[in-house]
Every structure is written in C-alpha cells, then in structure tokens.
Design a protein around this motif. Structure first.
Motif, PDB file in Angstrom:
ATOM      1  N   VAL A  98       0.843  -1.188   0.000  1.00 38.44           N
ATOM      2  CA  VAL A  98       0.000   0.000   0.000  1.00 38.44           C
ATOM      3  C   VAL A  98       0.881   1.242   0.000  1.00 38.44           C
ATOM      4  O   VAL A  98       1.637   1.469   0.955  1.00 38.44           O
ATOM      5  CB  VAL A  98      -0.925   0.015   1.233  1.00 38.44           C
ATOM      6  N   PRO A  99       0.829   2.058  -1.054  1.00 40.01           N
ATOM      7  CA  PRO A  99       1.654   3.269  -1.085  1.00 40.01           C
ATOM      8  C   PRO A  99       1.099   4.337  -0.153  1.00 40.01           C
ATOM      9  O   PRO A  99      -0.068   4.324   0.225  1.00 40.01           O
ATOM     10  CB  PRO A  99       1.562   3.711  -2.549  1.00 40.01           C
ATOM     11  N   GLN A 100       1.938   5.276   0.201  1.00 41.88           N
ATOM     12  CA  GLN A 100       1.537   6.375   1.067  1.00 41.88           C
ATOM     13  C   GLN A 100       0.760   7.420   0.270  1.00 41.88           C
ATOM     14  O   GLN A 100       0.903   7.543  -0.941  1.00 41.88           O
ATOM     15  CB  GLN A 100       2.764   7.033   1.696  1.00 41.88           C
ATOM     16  N   GLY A 101      -0.039   8.189   0.987  1.00 44.40           N
ATOM     17  CA  GLY A 101      -0.716   9.311   0.359  1.00 44.40           C
ATOM     18  C   GLY A 101      -2.152   9.021  -0.036  1.00 44.40           C
ATOM     19  O   GLY A 101      -2.740   8.004   0.324  1.00 44.40           O
ATOM     20  N   ARG A 102      -2.695   9.967  -0.790  1.00 44.29           N
ATOM     21  CA  ARG A 102      -4.077   9.839  -1.255  1.00 44.29           C
ATOM     22  C   ARG A 102      -4.149   8.849  -2.409  1.00 44.29           C
ATOM     23  O   ARG A 102      -3.327   8.892  -3.327  1.00 44.29           O
ATOM     24  CB  ARG A 102      -4.607  11.197  -1.718  1.00 44.29           C
ATOM     25  N   LEU A 103      -5.150   8.010  -2.368  1.00 42.64           N
ATOM     26  CA  LEU A 103      -5.335   7.011  -3.411  1.00 42.64           C
ATOM     27  C   LEU A 103      -6.716   7.168  -4.039  1.00 42.64           C
ATOM     28  O   LEU A 103      -7.636   7.697  -3.416  1.00 42.64           O
ATOM     29  CB  LEU A 103      -5.200   5.590  -2.841  1.00 42.64           C
ATOM     30  N   THR A 104      -6.838   6.700  -5.262  1.00 43.39           N
ATOM     31  CA  THR A 104      -8.145   6.598  -5.885  1.00 43.39           C
ATOM     32  C   THR A 104      -8.194   5.316  -6.699  1.00 43.39           C
ATOM     33  O   THR A 104      -7.204   4.572  -6.746  1.00 43.39           O
ATOM     34  CB  THR A 104      -8.467   7.825  -6.759  1.00 43.39           C
ATOM     35  N   ASP A 130     -14.138   9.641 -15.717  1.00 46.20           N
ATOM     36  CA  ASP A 130     -14.840   9.780 -14.434  1.00 46.20           C
ATOM     37  C   ASP A 130     -14.119   9.099 -13.275  1.00 46.20           C
ATOM     38  O   ASP A 130     -14.747   8.461 -12.420  1.00 46.20           O
ATOM     39  CB  ASP A 130     -16.269   9.246 -14.544  1.00 46.20           C
ATOM     40  N   VAL A 131     -12.819   9.239 -13.227  1.00 42.05           N
ATOM     41  CA  VAL A 131     -12.052   8.699 -12.108  1.00 42.05           C
ATOM     42  C   VAL A 131     -12.106   9.722 -10.973  1.00 42.05           C
ATOM     43  O   VAL A 131     -11.662  10.857 -11.122  1.00 42.05           O
ATOM     44  CB  VAL A 131     -10.586   8.434 -12.504  1.00 42.05           C
ATOM     45  N   PRO A 132     -12.656   9.351  -9.818  1.00 39.25           N
ATOM     46  CA  PRO A 132     -12.818  10.337  -8.747  1.00 39.25           C
ATOM     47  C   PRO A 132     -11.485  10.761  -8.145  1.00 39.25           C
ATOM     48  O   PRO A 132     -10.635   9.929  -7.835  1.00 39.25           O
ATOM     49  CB  PRO A 132     -13.682   9.597  -7.715  1.00 39.25           C
ATOM     50  N   TRP A 133     -11.290  12.065  -8.021  1.00 38.54           N
ATOM     51  CA  TRP A 133     -10.161  12.659  -7.312  1.00 38.54           C
ATOM     52  C   TRP A 133      -8.791  12.300  -7.905  1.00 38.54           C
ATOM     53  O   TRP A 133      -7.772  12.400  -7.214  1.00 38.54           O
ATOM     54  CB  TRP A 133     -10.174  12.244  -5.842  1.00 38.54           C
ATOM     55  N   ALA A 134      -8.745  11.900  -9.166  1.00 40.34           N
ATOM     56  CA  ALA A 134      -7.466  11.478  -9.746  1.00 40.34           C
ATOM     57  C   ALA A 134      -6.434  12.597  -9.709  1.00 40.34           C
ATOM     58  O   ALA A 134      -5.242  12.351  -9.466  1.00 40.34           O
ATOM     59  CB  ALA A 134      -7.670  10.997 -11.177  1.00 40.34           C
ATOM     60  N   ALA A 135      -6.867  13.828  -9.953  1.00 40.29           N
ATOM     61  CA  ALA A 135      -5.924  14.946  -9.975  1.00 40.29           C
ATOM     62  C   ALA A 135      -5.339  15.231  -8.595  1.00 40.29           C
ATOM     63  O   ALA A 135      -4.271  15.841  -8.484  1.00 40.29           O
ATOM     64  CB  ALA A 135      -6.620  16.200 -10.513  1.00 40.29           C
ATOM     65  N   ILE A 140      -2.985   5.696  -8.289  1.00 39.04           N
ATOM     66  CA  ILE A 140      -4.272   5.213  -8.772  1.00 39.04           C
ATOM     67  C   ILE A 140      -4.233   3.685  -8.770  1.00 39.04           C
ATOM     68  O   ILE A 140      -3.340   3.087  -9.377  1.00 39.04           O
ATOM     69  CB  ILE A 140      -4.582   5.724 -10.192  1.00 39.04           C
ATOM     70  N   VAL A 141      -5.166   3.072  -8.078  1.00 37.12           N
ATOM     71  CA  VAL A 141      -5.284   1.620  -8.098  1.00 37.12           C
ATOM     72  C   VAL A 141      -6.222   1.249  -9.242  1.00 37.12           C
ATOM     73  O   VAL A 141      -7.383   1.672  -9.278  1.00 37.12           O
ATOM     74  CB  VAL A 141      -5.812   1.081  -6.753  1.00 37.12           C
ATOM     75  N   LEU A 142      -5.698   0.487 -10.187  1.00 35.49           N
ATOM     76  CA  LEU A 142      -6.447   0.091 -11.370  1.00 35.49           C
ATOM     77  C   LEU A 142      -7.021  -1.302 -11.161  1.00 35.49           C
ATOM     78  O   LEU A 142      -6.297  -2.231 -10.793  1.00 35.49           O
ATOM     79  CB  LEU A 142      -5.542   0.110 -12.600  1.00 35.49           C
ATOM     80  N   CYS A 143      -8.310  -1.432 -11.369  1.00 38.38           N
ATOM     81  CA  CYS A 143      -8.990  -2.721 -11.217  1.00 38.38           C
ATOM     82  C   CYS A 143      -9.477  -3.156 -12.591  1.00 38.38           C
ATOM     83  O   CYS A 143     -10.346  -2.513 -13.183  1.00 38.38           O
ATOM     84  CB  CYS A 143     -10.149  -2.595 -10.248  1.00 38.38           C
ATOM     85  N   ALA A 157       0.120   8.498 -10.032  1.00 35.47           N
ATOM     86  CA  ALA A 157      -0.688   9.452 -10.788  1.00 35.47           C
ATOM     87  C   ALA A 157       0.140  10.317 -11.747  1.00 35.47           C
ATOM     88  O   ALA A 157      -0.300  10.597 -12.863  1.00 35.47           O
ATOM     89  CB  ALA A 157      -1.498  10.323  -9.830  1.00 35.47           C
ATOM     90  N   PRO A 158       1.367  10.755 -11.358  1.00 32.73           N
ATOM     91  CA  PRO A 158       2.158  11.562 -12.292  1.00 32.73           C
ATOM     92  C   PRO A 158       2.564  10.815 -13.568  1.00 32.73           C
ATOM     93  O   PRO A 158       2.989  11.453 -14.544  1.00 32.73           O
ATOM     94  CB  PRO A 158       3.395  11.944 -11.470  1.00 32.73           C
ATOM     95  N   ASP A 159       2.475   9.476 -13.586  1.00 37.51           N
ATOM     96  CA  ASP A 159       2.824   8.709 -14.777  1.00 37.51           C
ATOM     97  C   ASP A 159       1.686   8.657 -15.782  1.00 37.51           C
ATOM     98  O   ASP A 159       1.779   7.952 -16.792  1.00 37.51           O
ATOM     99  CB  ASP A 159       3.224   7.275 -14.381  1.00 37.51           C
ATOM    100  N   THR A 160       0.602   9.364 -15.532  1.00 37.54           N
ATOM    101  CA  THR A 160      -0.538   9.398 -16.432  1.00 37.54           C
ATOM    102  C   THR A 160      -0.825  10.846 -16.825  1.00 37.54           C
ATOM    103  O   THR A 160      -0.282  11.784 -16.254  1.00 37.54           O
ATOM    104  CB  THR A 160      -1.786   8.801 -15.758  1.00 37.54           C
ATOM    105  N   THR A 161      -1.689  11.004 -17.806  1.00 35.08           N
ATOM    106  CA  THR A 161      -2.175  12.328 -18.185  1.00 35.08           C
ATOM    107  C   THR A 161      -3.591  12.473 -17.647  1.00 35.08           C
ATOM    108  O   THR A 161      -4.454  11.638 -17.927  1.00 35.08           O
ATOM    109  CB  THR A 161      -2.181  12.506 -19.708  1.00 35.08           C
ATOM    110  N   ILE A 162      -3.835  13.532 -16.877  1.00 35.59           N
ATOM    111  CA  ILE A 162      -5.113  13.682 -16.190  1.00 35.59           C
ATOM    112  C   ILE A 162      -5.810  14.952 -16.656  1.00 35.59           C
ATOM    113  O   ILE A 162      -5.247  16.050 -16.591  1.00 35.59           O
ATOM    114  CB  ILE A 162      -4.916  13.714 -14.668  1.00 35.59           C
ATOM    115  N   ASP A 163      -7.028  14.784 -17.144  1.00 32.84           N
ATOM    116  CA  ASP A 163      -7.877  15.906 -17.542  1.00 32.84           C
ATOM    117  C   ASP A 163      -8.993  16.022 -16.507  1.00 32.84           C
ATOM    118  O   ASP A 163      -9.812  15.111 -16.367  1.00 32.84           O
ATOM    119  CB  ASP A 163      -8.457  15.657 -18.930  1.00 32.84           C
TER     120      ASP A 163
END
Length: 358
Positions: A98-104, A130-135, A140-143, A157-163
């Motif tokens: 489990v990484p530290q910090g905020r997760l979505t 519609d990924v909640p709170w991604a920014a 980000i945990v991907l299921c 999250a920084p390894d992705t592009t977030i709009d």
C-alpha cells in the motif's frame, strides 16, 4: 454498534465537526487540496483502516468502517477518503503493498489492456473517464475486469495524463490517459467478484448518500424550529411536519440498507445487499433533497447557505457506480433468471447471484 465502531464513529464525528466548516468546503471547491485536513485524517489512521496490518494498516473489516464512510458523507468531506479505503482494500486482496498518500480507483476494461492479464506484466493503454479525485491522488489503483476475473495494479498518478472535470458537487471526476501504453503488473484479486470495483464503489456511495441525507434531515429540523413565518414557527405547519417526516423515513431507510450492505461485504454473497442499498439510496436521494429544499425555501438555493453541500452530493453520487435504475434492471434480470424457486430464499437469506453486470 460494537466497541470499535463506536470509537471510530466518535473520533471521526469530532474531527469532521471541528474541521469541516463552510469556509473549508468553499476552499475545497475553489481548488484548495486541504493538505492540513488530509494530514489530520492520516494521523487518525482513517485512510489505512482497511489496509492489512502487515501493510501498516488497522486490518478492519467493512462492517466496522461503516460509520466512518457514513460520516464522510454527512459532513461532505472534500477528500478522497472513501476512494482511499477502497483502494487499500483492493491492494490487500491482491497482496500488493500500500503506497503512502491519497489514493483513488479506476476500472479498466478489455479495451484498456493490450496483453491478456493472466498475472504478471500487461500494457495499459487508452483512457478511463470519471475517475474520482485522480488529480488530487498520489497513486491510482487500477482494477481490471477481464474474462470473468478481477485483477489489480497500482500506478503513480504523475505517470498518467489527467484531464480534470468537476461533477455537480464540484468534486474532481477526471479522465486518466495512459498514452501509447504503460507497463503494469496486474495481480489477481482473491475472493472477490469480477465486478468488485463496481460493487464496492456502489456500496461506498450508498453509505455516503445515507450520511448526506442525515445531514439534510438535521438541517431541516433545525431551520424549521428556528424560522418564524406568519407568526408561527415553520415546525408548527402540518405540511412542514410532513416533509420532515418523509425526510426522516427516507434517511433511516437509506442508512439501514447501507449498514446491512457493509455487514455483508466481507461475506460470500454480498451482491444482493449492495444492489439493494444503492437502489434504496438512489430512490431516496431525490426525495430527500427536494423536500429539504422545500422546507428551507429560497434561502436553501443560495450558495451562502450550506444546504447545497449535501444536496448536490446526493444528486451527483446517485448516478455513480450505477444509478438506481441501472441496478434495478440488473436485479430484476437476476430474479427472473433465478426462477420462482429462488424468490423466497432471495428475500429471506439475502442471496441472489447477479451474474455479469455488463
């Protein structure tokens, strides 16, 4: 409520009541990440309540953390606590750190996975909406739901592009893009349905909506007792009494359904309870919000009044992880497919295979 639930509820209620003021909610809607508030949440261990003990968490079950999720909805907590709880639970089921910090959390479909995930490396491509709170998330945990099984992986999250977009409650709902392909290890989830993210996300939203309904009830009772119209308190008018009675009944039903779903979540067949909870929350949300605004009159529609923080969340959350109409259709299909012999057992035992949610 057991002792651990009571302790968790008391601690969360004190923290949220002290810290989540109208000014804090307004700051959040203006884009403030509320780092100080998140630090307080972490200090209480709320973010890791469901994480396994070997991962630094408390190792609690869903039933125990129900009051925490309920209160996050009641106080309109403008942080991804519910998403972090779900993310840590998924990682625990996959045996991942489990990484530290905020997760979505985000759901991957077959179109997002370039190589068949039978465990091990996969190529993640395309985008997820519609990924909640991604920014605001650190990871980000991907299921992934592939060929009737569920897999999980985690990406920074920084390894992705977030709009970033905002829902009606002005909470971030983002489109996450992976470009040409991101290597990711997908690990099978143990003991969960293929649509685990949809089920558990719906369960979380049902509890948050029950909390928001409780808040609207509380505000409506207080306003009706304080406001004087035509020489009488609003609470003396029969129509206002009727409105508040309906709000109270709906809020109680939403809370009971959500609580039962959480109590079943760690069992073998929670699908029916979760579907029923999301349906009940979705059908009650419109009634509660409408009647609460009717009690408050014009003042309830102003931004200066705090009523809208709960009502806008009800309107937003009822469509996430499946609307009540979406869940009702799937529940109806499951009941028909099971046949008349399964109808009574479904009612009395709370078990009914919902099958595929596609």
């Amino acid at each position: 409520m057991n002792e651990m639930q009571s302790m968790l509820a008391d601690t969360a209620a004190r923290l949220f009541e002290e810290q989540i003021t109208p000014e804090v909610l307004a700051r959040a809607e203006a884009g403030d990440p509320l780092e100080d508030l998140w630090t307080l949440v972490q200090q209480q261990g709320f973010d890791l309540a469901l994480a396994p003990e070997e991962a630094g968490g408390s190792g609690l079950d869903w039933c125990t953390v129900y009051p925490l999720v309920l209160l996050s909805g009641k106080f309109s907590l403008p942080l991804p606590l519910a998403e972090t709880l779900l993310a840590t639970w998924l990682l625990g089921k996959a045996g991942l750190p489990v990484p530290q910090g905020r997760l979505t959390v985000a759901r991957l479909g077959p179109e997002n996975v370039r190589t068949a995930a039978q465990g091990g490396q996969a190529q993640i491509c395309g985008s997820v909406a519609d990924v909640p709170w991604a920014a605001a998330a650190d990871h980000i945990v991907l299921c992934a739901e592939l060929e009737g099984a569920a897999y999980a992986g985690v990406i920074a999250a920084p390894d992705t592009t977030i709009d970033t977009r905002l829902n009606i409650a002005r909470e971030p709902r983002c489109t996450v893009s992976f470009g040409e392909g991101v290597p990711l290890e997908l690990v099978p989830l143990q003991g969960v349905p293929a649509a685990a993210l949809t089920y558990m996300g719906a369960m979380l939203r049902s509890a948050q909506m029950a909390g928001a309904a409780e808040r609207l009830l509380q505000q409506s009772v207080q306003y009706a007792d304080e406001r004087v119209q035509f020489g009488r308190r609003l609470s003396a008018f029969q129509i206002i009494q009727q409105h508040i009675a309906v709000i109270a009944c709906e809020a109680a039903a939403m809370s009971a359904a959500a609580s039962y779903a959480f109590s079943c979540a760690d069992g073998d067949a929670p699908e029916l309870a979760i579907a029923a909870a999301k349906i009940r929350a979705g059908t009650g949300a419109g009634k509660v919000a409408s009647l609460a605004h009717a009690v408050h009159g014009a003042i309830g529609f102003t931004y200066e009044h705090t009523l809208h923080y709960s009502s806008r969340r009800l309107w937003a959350w009822r469509s996430e992880y499946g609307s009540h109409a979406w869940w009702s259709e799937r529940l109806g299909r499951a009941a028909i497919a099971a046949g008349p012999q399964q109808w009574w057992p479904a009612l009395t035992r709370g078990t009914l295979p919902l099958g595929s949610l596609q």
